[in-house]
Design a protein around this motif. Sequence first.
Motif, PDB file in Angstrom:
ATOM      1  N   LEU A  92      51.029  36.876  48.684  1.00  0.00           N
ATOM      2  CA  LEU A  92      49.799  37.549  49.120  1.00  0.00           C
ATOM      3  C   LEU A  92      48.699  36.531  49.400  1.00  0.00           C
ATOM      4  O   LEU A  92      47.938  36.680  50.347  1.00  0.00           O
ATOM      5  CB  LEU A  92      49.347  38.559  48.058  1.00  0.00           C
ATOM      6  N   TRP A  93      48.636  35.490  48.583  1.00  0.00           N
ATOM      7  CA  TRP A  93      47.621  34.452  48.781  1.00  0.00           C
ATOM      8  C   TRP A  93      47.816  33.750  50.120  1.00  0.00           C
ATOM      9  O   TRP A  93      46.865  33.552  50.869  1.00  0.00           O
ATOM     10  CB  TRP A  93      47.666  33.457  47.619  1.00  0.00           C
ATOM     11  N   VAL A  94      49.049  33.362  50.442  1.00  0.00           N
ATOM     12  CA  VAL A  94      49.317  32.705  51.728  1.00  0.00           C
ATOM     13  C   VAL A  94      48.940  33.635  52.880  1.00  0.00           C
ATOM     14  O   VAL A  94      48.330  33.206  53.866  1.00  0.00           O
ATOM     15  CB  VAL A  94      50.791  32.243  51.824  1.00  0.00           C
ATOM     16  N   SER A  95      49.270  34.904  52.779  1.00  0.00           N
ATOM     17  CA  SER A  95      48.896  35.867  53.812  1.00  0.00           C
ATOM     18  C   SER A  95      47.372  35.929  53.960  1.00  0.00           C
ATOM     19  O   SER A  95      46.841  35.889  55.080  1.00  0.00           O
ATOM     20  CB  SER A  95      49.451  37.245  53.458  1.00  0.00           C
ATOM     21  N   ASN A  96      46.665  36.007  52.832  1.00  0.00           N
ATOM     22  CA  ASN A  96      45.196  36.031  52.878  1.00  0.00           C
ATOM     23  C   ASN A  96      44.653  34.776  53.554  1.00  0.00           C
ATOM     24  O   ASN A  96      43.724  34.848  54.367  1.00  0.00           O
ATOM     25  CB  ASN A  96      44.617  36.137  51.469  1.00  0.00           C
ATOM     26  N   LEU A  97      45.214  33.619  53.206  1.00  0.00           N
ATOM     27  CA  LEU A  97      44.753  32.353  53.792  1.00  0.00           C
ATOM     28  C   LEU A  97      45.034  32.291  55.285  1.00  0.00           C
ATOM     29  O   LEU A  97      44.198  31.790  56.061  1.00  0.00           O
ATOM     30  CB  LEU A  97      45.426  31.166  53.104  1.00  0.00           C
ATOM     31  N   VAL A 149      40.181  27.046  56.495  1.00  0.00           N
ATOM     32  CA  VAL A 149      40.206  27.614  55.149  1.00  0.00           C
ATOM     33  C   VAL A 149      41.595  27.433  54.551  1.00  0.00           C
ATOM     34  O   VAL A 149      41.741  27.025  53.398  1.00  0.00           O
ATOM     35  CB  VAL A 149      39.790  29.104  55.171  1.00  0.00           C
ATOM     36  N   PHE A 150      42.629  27.724  55.347  1.00  0.00           N
ATOM     37  CA  PHE A 150      44.004  27.606  54.867  1.00  0.00           C
ATOM     38  C   PHE A 150      44.268  26.203  54.335  1.00  0.00           C
ATOM     39  O   PHE A 150      44.704  26.026  53.192  1.00  0.00           O
ATOM     40  CB  PHE A 150      44.988  27.946  55.993  1.00  0.00           C
ATOM     41  N   ALA A 151      44.018  25.207  55.153  1.00  0.00           N
ATOM     42  CA  ALA A 151      44.327  23.820  54.770  1.00  0.00           C
ATOM     43  C   ALA A 151      43.514  23.380  53.560  1.00  0.00           C
ATOM     44  O   ALA A 151      44.047  22.772  52.627  1.00  0.00           O
ATOM     45  CB  ALA A 151      44.079  22.887  55.953  1.00  0.00           C
ATOM     46  N   GLU A 168      41.958  25.229  51.176  1.00  0.00           N
ATOM     47  CA  GLU A 168      42.251  25.972  49.947  1.00  0.00           C
ATOM     48  C   GLU A 168      43.626  25.626  49.392  1.00  0.00           C
ATOM     49  O   GLU A 168      43.799  25.541  48.177  1.00  0.00           O
ATOM     50  CB  GLU A 168      42.120  27.480  50.175  1.00  0.00           C
ATOM     51  N   ARG A 169      44.597  25.405  50.256  1.00  0.00           N
ATOM     52  CA  ARG A 169      45.935  25.016  49.795  1.00  0.00           C
ATOM     53  C   ARG A 169      45.853  23.669  49.071  1.00  0.00           C
ATOM     54  O   ARG A 169      46.376  23.516  47.968  1.00  0.00           O
ATOM     55  CB  ARG A 169      46.898  24.934  50.972  1.00  0.00           C
ATOM     56  N   ALA A 170      45.186  22.708  49.685  1.00  0.00           N
ATOM     57  CA  ALA A 170      45.056  21.378  49.078  1.00  0.00           C
ATOM     58  C   ALA A 170      44.280  21.448  47.762  1.00  0.00           C
ATOM     59  O   ALA A 170      44.667  20.816  46.769  1.00  0.00           O
ATOM     60  CB  ALA A 170      44.375  20.417  50.051  1.00  0.00           C
ATOM     61  N   ARG A 171      43.207  22.216  47.744  1.00  0.00           N
ATOM     62  CA  ARG A 171      42.393  22.330  46.528  1.00  0.00           C
ATOM     63  C   ARG A 171      43.188  22.975  45.394  1.00  0.00           C
ATOM     64  O   ARG A 171      43.100  22.552  44.240  1.00  0.00           O
ATOM     65  CB  ARG A 171      41.132  23.133  46.822  1.00  0.00           C
ATOM     66  N   PHE A 172      43.958  23.996  45.712  1.00  0.00           N
ATOM     67  CA  PHE A 172      44.769  24.664  44.688  1.00  0.00           C
ATOM     68  C   PHE A 172      45.813  23.711  44.105  1.00  0.00           C
ATOM     69  O   PHE A 172      45.949  23.595  42.887  1.00  0.00           O
ATOM     70  CB  PHE A 172      45.442  25.908  45.266  1.00  0.00           C
ATOM     71  N   LEU A 173      46.553  23.020  44.959  1.00  0.00           N
ATOM     72  CA  LEU A 173      47.594  22.113  44.463  1.00  0.00           C
ATOM     73  C   LEU A 173      46.998  20.995  43.616  1.00  0.00           C
ATOM     74  O   LEU A 173      47.552  20.632  42.575  1.00  0.00           O
ATOM     75  CB  LEU A 173      48.419  21.556  45.626  1.00  0.00           C
ATOM     76  N   ASN A 174      45.861  20.459  44.026  1.00  0.00           N
ATOM     77  CA  ASN A 174      45.193  19.416  43.246  1.00  0.00           C
ATOM     78  C   ASN A 174      44.692  19.969  41.904  1.00  0.00           C
ATOM     79  O   ASN A 174      44.859  19.339  40.865  1.00  0.00           O
ATOM     80  CB  ASN A 174      44.029  18.816  44.039  1.00  0.00           C
ATOM     81  N   SER A 175      44.095  21.143  41.941  1.00  0.00           N
ATOM     82  CA  SER A 175      43.575  21.755  40.711  1.00  0.00           C
ATOM     83  C   SER A 175      44.699  22.104  39.750  1.00  0.00           C
ATOM     84  O   SER A 175      44.553  21.966  38.532  1.00  0.00           O
ATOM     85  CB  SER A 175      42.770  23.011  41.050  1.00  0.00           C
ATOM     86  N   LEU A 176      45.828  22.546  40.271  1.00  0.00           N
ATOM     87  CA  LEU A 176      46.980  22.856  39.423  1.00  0.00           C
ATOM     88  C   LEU A 176      47.462  21.603  38.708  1.00  0.00           C
ATOM     89  O   LEU A 176      47.739  21.637  37.508  1.00  0.00           O
ATOM     90  CB  LEU A 176      48.108  23.457  40.250  1.00  0.00           C
ATOM     91  N   ALA A 177      47.541  20.502  39.433  1.00  0.00           N
ATOM     92  CA  ALA A 177      48.014  19.245  38.836  1.00  0.00           C
ATOM     93  C   ALA A 177      47.110  18.799  37.695  1.00  0.00           C
ATOM     94  O   ALA A 177      47.566  18.135  36.766  1.00  0.00           O
ATOM     95  CB  ALA A 177      48.087  18.157  39.907  1.00  0.00           C
TER      96      ALA A 177
END
Length: 181
Positions: free
Chosen positions: A95-100, A107-109, A111-120
Amino acid sequence: MNTGTQATDHTLVLGGIRSGKTALAETVATAWDRVTYVATATAGDDEMAARIDRHRAGRPGHWGLIEEPLHLGEVLQAQARSTHPPGLLIDCMSLWVSNLMFAGEEVFAAERARFLNSLANYPGPVAIVSNEVGLGTIGMDPLTRRFADELGWLNQALAARCHRVVLSLAGLPQILKGSGF
């Protein structure tokens, strides 16, 4: 109470539609002393609103809830700043990918990068729910093919960052990476 949780206590739960992946992620989360459920769904119609209501009703009342359809990296960063970061159950990546995708390329690029960095960098446990798209047919239209590609690439990136990856088949956990369940 789980006091020995490390930042590497991140689990990705993959599966098809109605495979039991959310229930498995919730089982993982029950071992944590504090849980915040991060929901990416939006109620665009009555049927989706009913699904969201069923999910809410099935969760323990003491779990926190954050509803965020786009800015997951920001959620992780904000939760990480607390003195005792909660375990996060994030449902779901599809659902998140669809929203992005509908939010636009920039926004897609970002938010994806920010999420992966924040997860790490997240210091608490995390369980992430996502649909496995690699077992189906190739979509007939460009939008469907792009969605499957983006979700598949995201799942690969998440699997590389998570210490445990579980595939849910008919509600049964199949460990793909890591141990125990």
